[in-house]
Each structure stands twice: as structure tokens, then as C-alpha cells.
Design an enzyme around this catalytic site. Structure first.
Site, PDB file in Angstrom:
ATOM      1  NE  ARG A 296     -25.990 -76.412 -84.956  1.00 48.90           N
ATOM      2  CZ  ARG A 296     -25.641 -75.655 -83.911  1.00 48.90           C
ATOM      3  NH1 ARG A 296     -25.950 -76.026 -82.680  1.00 48.90           N
ATOM      4  NH2 ARG A 296     -25.000 -74.522 -84.101  1.00 48.90           N
TER       5      ARG A 296
ATOM      6  NE  ARG B 161     -25.593 -73.952 -92.401  1.00 48.61           N
ATOM      7  CZ  ARG B 161     -25.415 -73.096 -91.399  1.00 48.61           C
ATOM      8  NH1 ARG B 161     -25.519 -71.819 -91.600  1.00 48.61           N
ATOM      9  NH2 ARG B 161     -25.141 -73.555 -90.199  1.00 48.61           N
TER      10      ARG B 161
ATOM     11  CE  LYS C 197     -20.840 -70.355 -89.794  1.00 52.39           C
ATOM     12  NZ  LYS C 197     -20.666 -71.481 -88.847  1.00 52.39           N
TER      13      LYS C 197
ATOM     14  NE  ARG D 287     -27.950 -71.101 -82.135  1.00 51.93           N
ATOM     15  CZ  ARG D 287     -27.107 -70.989 -83.146  1.00 51.93           C
ATOM     16  NH1 ARG D 287     -26.378 -69.903 -83.258  1.00 51.93           N
ATOM     17  NH2 ARG D 287     -26.985 -71.960 -84.023  1.00 51.93           N
TER      18      ARG D 287
ATOM     19  NE  ARG E  68     -23.776 -70.798 -79.517  1.00 49.04           N
ATOM     20  CZ  ARG E  68     -23.722 -70.744 -80.840  1.00 49.04           C
ATOM     21  NH1 ARG E  68     -23.099 -69.736 -81.417  1.00 49.04           N
ATOM     22  NH2 ARG E  68     -24.255 -71.682 -81.587  1.00 49.04           N
TER      23      ARG E  68
HETATM   24  P1  AP5 Z   1     -19.776 -68.588 -82.922  1.00 48.22           P
HETATM   25  O1  AP5 Z   1     -18.998 -67.378 -83.282  1.00 48.22           O
HETATM   26  O2  AP5 Z   1     -21.203 -68.419 -82.565  1.00 48.22           O
HETATM   27  O3  AP5 Z   1     -19.628 -69.690 -84.067  1.00 48.22           O
HETATM   28  P2  AP5 Z   1     -20.483 -69.890 -85.377  1.00 48.22           P
HETATM   29  O4  AP5 Z   1     -19.567 -70.478 -86.382  1.00 48.22           O
HETATM   30  O5  AP5 Z   1     -21.180 -68.601 -85.754  1.00 48.22           O
HETATM   31  O6  AP5 Z   1     -21.492 -70.958 -84.794  1.00 48.22           O
HETATM   32  P3  AP5 Z   1     -23.068 -71.105 -84.969  1.00 48.22           P
HETATM   33  O7  AP5 Z   1     -23.514 -72.177 -84.058  1.00 48.22           O
HETATM   34  O8  AP5 Z   1     -23.752 -69.790 -84.818  1.00 48.22           O
HETATM   35  O9  AP5 Z   1     -23.072 -71.581 -86.423  1.00 48.22           O
HETATM   36  P4  AP5 Z   1     -24.104 -72.425 -87.154  1.00 48.22           P
HETATM   37  O10 AP5 Z   1     -23.492 -72.402 -88.495  1.00 48.22           O
HETATM   38  O11 AP5 Z   1     -24.478 -73.731 -86.628  1.00 48.22           O
HETATM   39  O12 AP5 Z   1     -25.400 -71.567 -86.851  1.00 48.22           O
HETATM   40  P5  AP5 Z   1     -26.360 -70.736 -87.784  1.00 48.22           P
HETATM   41  O13 AP5 Z   1     -26.991 -69.751 -86.921  1.00 48.22           O
HETATM   42  O14 AP5 Z   1     -25.683 -70.303 -89.036  1.00 48.22           O
HETATM   43  O15 AP5 Z   1     -18.978 -69.325 -81.754  1.00 48.22           O
HETATM   44  C1  AP5 Z   1     -19.483 -70.461 -81.120  1.00 48.22           C
HETATM   45  C2  AP5 Z   1     -19.068 -70.419 -79.639  1.00 48.22           C
HETATM   46  O16 AP5 Z   1     -17.639 -70.533 -79.561  1.00 48.22           O
HETATM   47  C3  AP5 Z   1     -19.438 -69.110 -78.929  1.00 48.22           C
HETATM   48  O17 AP5 Z   1     -19.824 -69.414 -77.627  1.00 48.22           O
HETATM   49  C4  AP5 Z   1     -18.131 -68.307 -78.965  1.00 48.22           C
HETATM   50  O18 AP5 Z   1     -18.038 -67.439 -77.872  1.00 48.22           O
HETATM   51  C5  AP5 Z   1     -17.088 -69.399 -78.899  1.00 48.22           C
HETATM   52  N1  AP5 Z   1     -15.851 -69.040 -79.601  1.00 48.22           N
HETATM   53  C6  AP5 Z   1     -15.730 -68.360 -80.771  1.00 48.22           C
HETATM   54  N2  AP5 Z   1     -14.439 -68.250 -81.127  1.00 48.22           N
HETATM   55  C7  AP5 Z   1     -13.722 -68.893 -80.166  1.00 48.22           C
HETATM   56  C8  AP5 Z   1     -12.332 -69.129 -79.976  1.00 48.22           C
HETATM   57  N3  AP5 Z   1     -11.395 -68.669 -80.832  1.00 48.22           N
HETATM   58  N4  AP5 Z   1     -11.964 -69.845 -78.895  1.00 48.22           N
HETATM   59  C9  AP5 Z   1     -12.878 -70.319 -77.994  1.00 48.22           C
HETATM   60  N5  AP5 Z   1     -14.213 -70.106 -78.116  1.00 48.22           N
HETATM   61  C10 AP5 Z   1     -14.632 -69.414 -79.197  1.00 48.22           C
HETATM   62  O19 AP5 Z   1     -27.420 -71.877 -88.219  1.00 48.22           O
HETATM   63  C11 AP5 Z   1     -28.320 -72.454 -87.302  1.00 48.22           C
HETATM   64  C12 AP5 Z   1     -29.322 -73.308 -88.067  1.00 48.22           C
HETATM   65  O20 AP5 Z   1     -30.106 -72.468 -88.952  1.00 48.22           O
HETATM   66  C13 AP5 Z   1     -28.717 -74.393 -88.986  1.00 48.22           C
HETATM   67  O21 AP5 Z   1     -28.448 -75.588 -88.293  1.00 48.22           O
HETATM   68  C14 AP5 Z   1     -29.840 -74.554 -90.035  1.00 48.22           C
HETATM   69  O22 AP5 Z   1     -30.897 -75.341 -89.525  1.00 48.22           O
HETATM   70  C15 AP5 Z   1     -30.360 -73.127 -90.194  1.00 48.22           C
HETATM   71  N6  AP5 Z   1     -29.651 -72.394 -91.268  1.00 48.22           N
HETATM   72  C16 AP5 Z   1     -28.888 -71.281 -91.111  1.00 48.22           C
HETATM   73  N7  AP5 Z   1     -28.406 -70.884 -92.304  1.00 48.22           N
HETATM   74  C17 AP5 Z   1     -28.871 -71.760 -93.221  1.00 48.22           C
HETATM   75  C18 AP5 Z   1     -28.686 -71.899 -94.639  1.00 48.22           C
HETATM   76  N8  AP5 Z   1     -27.918 -71.037 -95.325  1.00 48.22           N
HETATM   77  N9  AP5 Z   1     -29.302 -72.943 -95.262  1.00 48.22           N
HETATM   78  C19 AP5 Z   1     -30.091 -73.809 -94.565  1.00 48.22           C
HETATM   79  N10 AP5 Z   1     -30.294 -73.750 -93.237  1.00 48.22           N
HETATM   80  C20 AP5 Z   1     -29.687 -72.722 -92.573  1.00 48.22           C
END
Ligand code: AP5
Length: 193
Positions: free
Chosen positions: A146, A89, A14, A134, A128
């Protein structure tokens, strides 16, 4: 206005695709994960409370993230549209977002949902974690927690928007360019309509 939810499990790409999509379409990127990490970096009360949930791989309470999104929408009245990344979410967050947009005579145009296998997600996030700093990426147990949280609470978001026929599934494995092109094709179709 064009409002898009980029949806998918942790590690589905994402954040990676959001960067490219906002550059292509001029949308305002709203990532609740980034907003929460900024609160943690500034050691605010909200950040300190959120960190405990994030370190366990659990979702932060709805009222906290809904409040952050409400403020971000208010702070960007001139935006051409929003790209929501990592929000909503839960069912409650989806309903709150719909209501916040409705107050502005807006709605979600499309939910693009990235599909990636669980083993690939774990592999990407562990990888990552070697460099991201992180805390929720370094430990496989937290990464799997997660993903469990995603299945338990977040998959309901796709069900919610399916009722309005707004969800499109996109294969999230393969080259970043190919995935980007598939996302753009869906957006272009809707912007032309
Ligand atoms: P990346 O692009 O970072 O993937 P992502 O889907 O953004 O993953 P995140 O870990 O950032 O998502 P998340 O939903 O857990 O985190 P968030 O910050 O929202 O890619 C991941 C890796 O893969 C990278 O290294 C990238 O280079 C690689 N990659 C990408 N595309 C690729 C491909 N095609 N092929 C190979 N490699 C690839 O949330 C974190 C925490 O915050 C949650 O756990 C929760 O505690 C809290 N939180 C956030 N939002 C909320 C909410 N709305 N409600 C409640 N809690 C929340």
C-alpha cells in the site's frame, strides 16, 4: 462551501483526524475506503470486485471510485462542504474531482498533507490490524505494498495541487490533539480569508 482534501499515506491519521474535523466544521466526510468497505460488507458486485484489489494493497480502478464520489456529491446538495479522505489518489482522480466540483461552481480550498515516517506507518497499521478486522492491515507485505502504491501513484495528487498553491504539509507524528490543532489552524486561516 469549504472543500478540503486530507491527504497522506496509509496510516498517517486521515481517518482519525477526519472524525474530529467534521465535528468541528460541519463538513460531509467522504472516505472512499469507508465507501468501499461498506460495499464489501453488503456483498455488492462492486464490493466483490474492489476487495481483490484492496486485499493485495493495490488501488481500485479510477472509474469505480470516481463514480462513487460523483454519486456522493449528488446525494448531498445541501452540504456546507466536503472533507475528502483517501480520495483523490491518482492524477486522473484529481482531475475528475476538479471537474465534478467545477460543475457545481466549487473547487478544492486546501490540501492538508500529513507527513509520517514509513516505519511509524507500518507500526501503526500492524497494531491496528490486531483489532480492526481489516484484511489489508494484518500482513506487513500488504501494508508495504500500500505504501509503494502511494509513492507510485498517489504522491502525484500533491504535485497536482501544488501547481495551484493549495498544499500545506503538516507533521503527522506526535499527539492526536496537537496534530488536530495544527490542521484547524490552517483551516481557520483560510476560512477567515
Ligand atoms: P488512521 O486514522 O486510520 O489513518 P489513515 O490515514 O486513515 O489510514 P488508513 O489505513 O485508513 O488509510 P488508507 O489510505 O490505507 O486506507 P483507505 O481506507 O483509504 O490511523 C491509522 C492508525 O494509527 C489507527 O490505529 C490510529 O488509531 C493510529 N493513529 C492515528 N493517529 C495517530 C497518532 N498521531 N499517533 C499514534 N497513532 C495514531 O484505503 C484502503 C484501500 O481501499 C486502498 O488500499 C485501496 O485498495 C482502496 N481505495 C480507497 N480509496 C481509493 C481510491 N481513491 N482509489 C483507489 N483505491 C482506493
Amino acid at each position: 462551501m469549504f472543500n478540503l482534501i486530507l491527504f497522506g499515506p496509509p496510516g498517517s491519521g486521515k481517518g482519525t483526524q477526519s472524525e474530529r474535523l467534521i465535528a468541528q466544521y460541519g463538513l460531509k466526510h467522504l472516505s472512499t475506503g469507508d465507501l468501499l468497505r461498506s460495499e464489501i460488507a453488503h456483498q455488492t458486485q462492486l464490493g466483490l470486485e474492489a476487495k481483490a484489489f484492496m486485499d493485495r494493497g493495490e488501488l481500485v480502478p479510477d472509474e469505480v471510485v470516481i463514480g462513487m464520489i460523483r454519486s456522493a456529491l449528488d446525494a448531498n446538495p445541501q452540504a456546507k462542504g466536503f472533507l475528502f479522505d483517501g480520495f483523490p489518489r491518482t492524477q486522473a482522480q484529481s482531475e475528475a474531482l476538479d471537474a465534478l466540483l467545477a460543475q457545481r461552481n466549487e473547487a478544492i480550498n486546501v490540501v492538508l498533507a500529513l507527513e509520517v515516517s514509513e516505519e511509524e506507518l507500518v507500526k501503526r497499521l500492524l497494531n491496528r490490524g490486531l483489532t480492526s478486522g481489516r484484511s489489508d492491515d494484518t500482513n506487513e507485505e500488504v501494508i508495504r505494498a500500500r505504501i509503494v502504491e502511494y509513492h507510485k501513484k498517489t504522491s502525484a495528487v500533491a504535485d497536482h495541487y501544488r501547481k495551484f498553491d493549495k498544499v500545506v504539509m503538516i507533521k503527522g507524528e506526535g499527539s492526536i490533539d496537537d496534530i488536530f490543532n495544527a490542521l484547524c489552524a490552517e483551516i481557520n486561516k483560510r476560512q477567515a480569508a
